[in-house]
Every structure is written in structure tokens, then in C-alpha cells.
Motif scaffolding. Structure first.
Motif, mmCIF file in Angstrom:
data_model
loop_
_atom_site.group_PDB
_atom_site.id
_atom_site.type_symbol
_atom_site.label_atom_id
_atom_site.label_comp_id
_atom_site.label_asym_id
_atom_site.label_seq_id
_atom_site.Cartn_x
_atom_site.Cartn_y
_atom_site.Cartn_z
ATOM 1 N N ARG A 1 -29.225 54.132 -43.162
ATOM 2 C CA ARG A 1 -29.738 53.188 -44.145
ATOM 3 C C ARG A 1 -28.591 52.517 -44.904
ATOM 4 O O ARG A 1 -28.586 51.298 -45.099
ATOM 5 C CB ARG A 1 -30.668 53.880 -45.127
ATOM 6 C CG ARG A 1 -31.282 52.918 -46.148
ATOM 7 C CD ARG A 1 -32.238 53.617 -47.107
ATOM 8 N NE ARG A 1 -31.630 54.673 -47.869
ATOM 9 C CZ ARG A 1 -30.967 54.509 -49.013
ATOM 10 N NH1 ARG A 1 -30.813 53.315 -49.517
ATOM 11 N NH2 ARG A 1 -30.467 55.540 -49.662
ATOM 12 N N LYS B 1 -26.881 50.036 -42.638
ATOM 13 C CA LYS B 1 -27.723 48.858 -42.458
ATOM 14 C C LYS B 1 -27.642 47.947 -43.681
ATOM 15 O O LYS B 1 -27.488 46.733 -43.556
ATOM 16 C CB LYS B 1 -29.172 49.282 -42.214
ATOM 17 C CG LYS B 1 -30.125 48.141 -41.999
ATOM 18 C CD LYS B 1 -31.534 48.654 -41.773
ATOM 19 C CE LYS B 1 -32.512 47.507 -41.652
ATOM 20 N NZ LYS B 1 -33.903 47.971 -41.538
ATOM 21 N N GLU B 2 -27.716 48.533 -44.876
ATOM 22 C CA GLU B 2 -27.612 47.745 -46.107
ATOM 23 C C GLU B 2 -26.256 47.057 -46.212
ATOM 24 O O GLU B 2 -26.160 45.904 -46.635
ATOM 25 C CB GLU B 2 -27.851 48.633 -47.324
ATOM 26 C CG GLU B 2 -29.287 49.081 -47.474
ATOM 27 C CD GLU B 2 -29.479 50.091 -48.593
ATOM 28 O OE1 GLU B 2 -28.478 50.472 -49.263
ATOM 29 O OE2 GLU B 2 -30.627 50.518 -48.797
ATOM 30 N N TYR B 3 -25.207 47.761 -45.810
ATOM 31 C CA TYR B 3 -23.857 47.192 -45.859
ATOM 32 C C TYR B 3 -23.740 46.014 -44.901
ATOM 33 O O TYR B 3 -23.234 44.948 -45.258
ATOM 34 C CB TYR B 3 -22.830 48.280 -45.531
ATOM 35 C CG TYR B 3 -21.387 47.837 -45.570
ATOM 36 C CD1 TYR B 3 -20.895 47.050 -46.592
ATOM 37 C CD2 TYR B 3 -20.508 48.232 -44.575
ATOM 38 C CE1 TYR B 3 -19.575 46.654 -46.628
ATOM 39 C CE2 TYR B 3 -19.181 47.852 -44.599
ATOM 40 C CZ TYR B 3 -18.719 47.065 -45.623
ATOM 41 O OH TYR B 3 -17.411 46.673 -45.656
ATOM 42 N N GLN C 1 -26.158 44.132 -43.730
ATOM 43 C CA GLN C 1 -26.967 43.026 -44.231
ATOM 44 C C GLN C 1 -26.249 42.300 -45.371
ATOM 45 O O GLN C 1 -26.281 41.076 -45.453
ATOM 46 C CB GLN C 1 -28.329 43.528 -44.697
ATOM 47 C CG GLN C 1 -29.257 43.891 -43.572
ATOM 48 C CD GLN C 1 -30.563 44.495 -44.052
ATOM 49 O OE1 GLN C 1 -30.670 44.936 -45.187
ATOM 50 N NE2 GLN C 1 -31.547 44.539 -43.179
ATOM 51 N N ALA D 1 -22.319 47.750 -51.693
ATOM 52 C CA ALA D 1 -22.882 48.404 -50.511
ATOM 53 C C ALA D 1 -21.775 49.060 -49.679
ATOM 54 O O ALA D 1 -21.953 50.163 -49.164
ATOM 55 C CB ALA D 1 -23.652 47.391 -49.660
#
Length: 131
Positions: free
Chosen positions: A36, A39-41, A43, A56
Motif C-alpha cells: 500500500r 502504491k501511494e508513493y 501514485q 509518501a
């Protein structure tokens, strides 16, 4: 083997099962959290908000280190990743177009007031639009 030993072995097996399940869930939970954060990083790196991408990246690398601290190399990797981020072009284009419009409006007022003749007006207009 008597029934008392069988009950003890059964309880030990059940306890072992729950211990292994808890360990698995802990490991899987850690993997899911890492996925997670990554993925956030990623994005955030695809966006244009640099502070969000920095936060992030720090959260992800801090998690990888496991001690909530970042090494200098982590900061360097984040900085390198952020260099590839898209730049804020839309805002600068809007500011440029607003500036051009205001210059053209001032130029039109000067022509209306008779300060500029047609040739001067078109010459200045061409200069403004060629920027």
C-alpha cells in the motif's frame, strides 16, 4: 497413550495452529502495508504535488528501514524519483495566458485612446503574441 496425554497433545496442536496463524497474519499484514505504501508513493510521483510525493516517499522508506528513520541514501533516492515527476505546466500556462490577455487589453486601450496608430498597435500585438 492415555486420554489425558491425548487431550494435552490436542490442545498443543490447536495452540500451535493459532500461533502460526497469528504469525502468518502479521507477516501478511506487513506485506500488505508495504504494498500500500509503495502504491501511494508511485501514485504521488505521477502527480504534480511535490510535498505529497515527498511525504509518501519518506513514509515508504521509513517503513522499509523499520525504525522510522531515514538514511541519507533514502533522501537521495526520493529526490531522484521526484526529478522525474511531471512539472506544474498547467498553472504556469494559465498565468502566461492571463498575462498576455492583460497586455493585449492595455494595448487595445492605448489604441482606443489614440496613443497608438494602427501600425504601432499591430506591431506591439505581434510582439506580445510571439512570446
Amino acid at each position: 497413550m492415555d486420554s489425558k496425554n491425548m487431550v494435552l497433545y490436542g490442545l498443543a496442536a490447536i495452540a500451535g495452529f493459532f500461533i502460526l496463524r497469528a504469525l502468518y497474519r502479521g507477516i501478511r499484514g506487513r506485506q500488505m502495508l508495504q504494498e500500500r505504501l509503495l502504491k501511494e508513493y508511485r501514485q504521488a510521483l505521477n502527480g504534480i504535488d511535490r510535498p505529497i510525493a515527498l511525504a509518501a516517499g519518506r513514509a515508504y522508506f521509513s517503513f522499509l528501514r523499520g525504525n522510522n528513520e531515514l538514511a541519507q541514501i533514502d533522501e537521495q533516492m526520493i529526490a531522484n524519483d521526484m526529478k522525474a515527476m511531471p512539472q506544474e505546466k498547467s498553472q504556469s500556462l494559465q498565468e502566461d495566458s492571463n498575462d498576455i490577455i492583460s497586455k493585449l487589453e492595455r494595448l487595445a486601450k492605448l489604441k482606443e485612446q489614440g496613443v497608438l496608430n494602427d501600425a504601432e498597435f499591430y506591431e506591439q500585438k505581434a510582439k506580445i503574441l510571439s512570446l
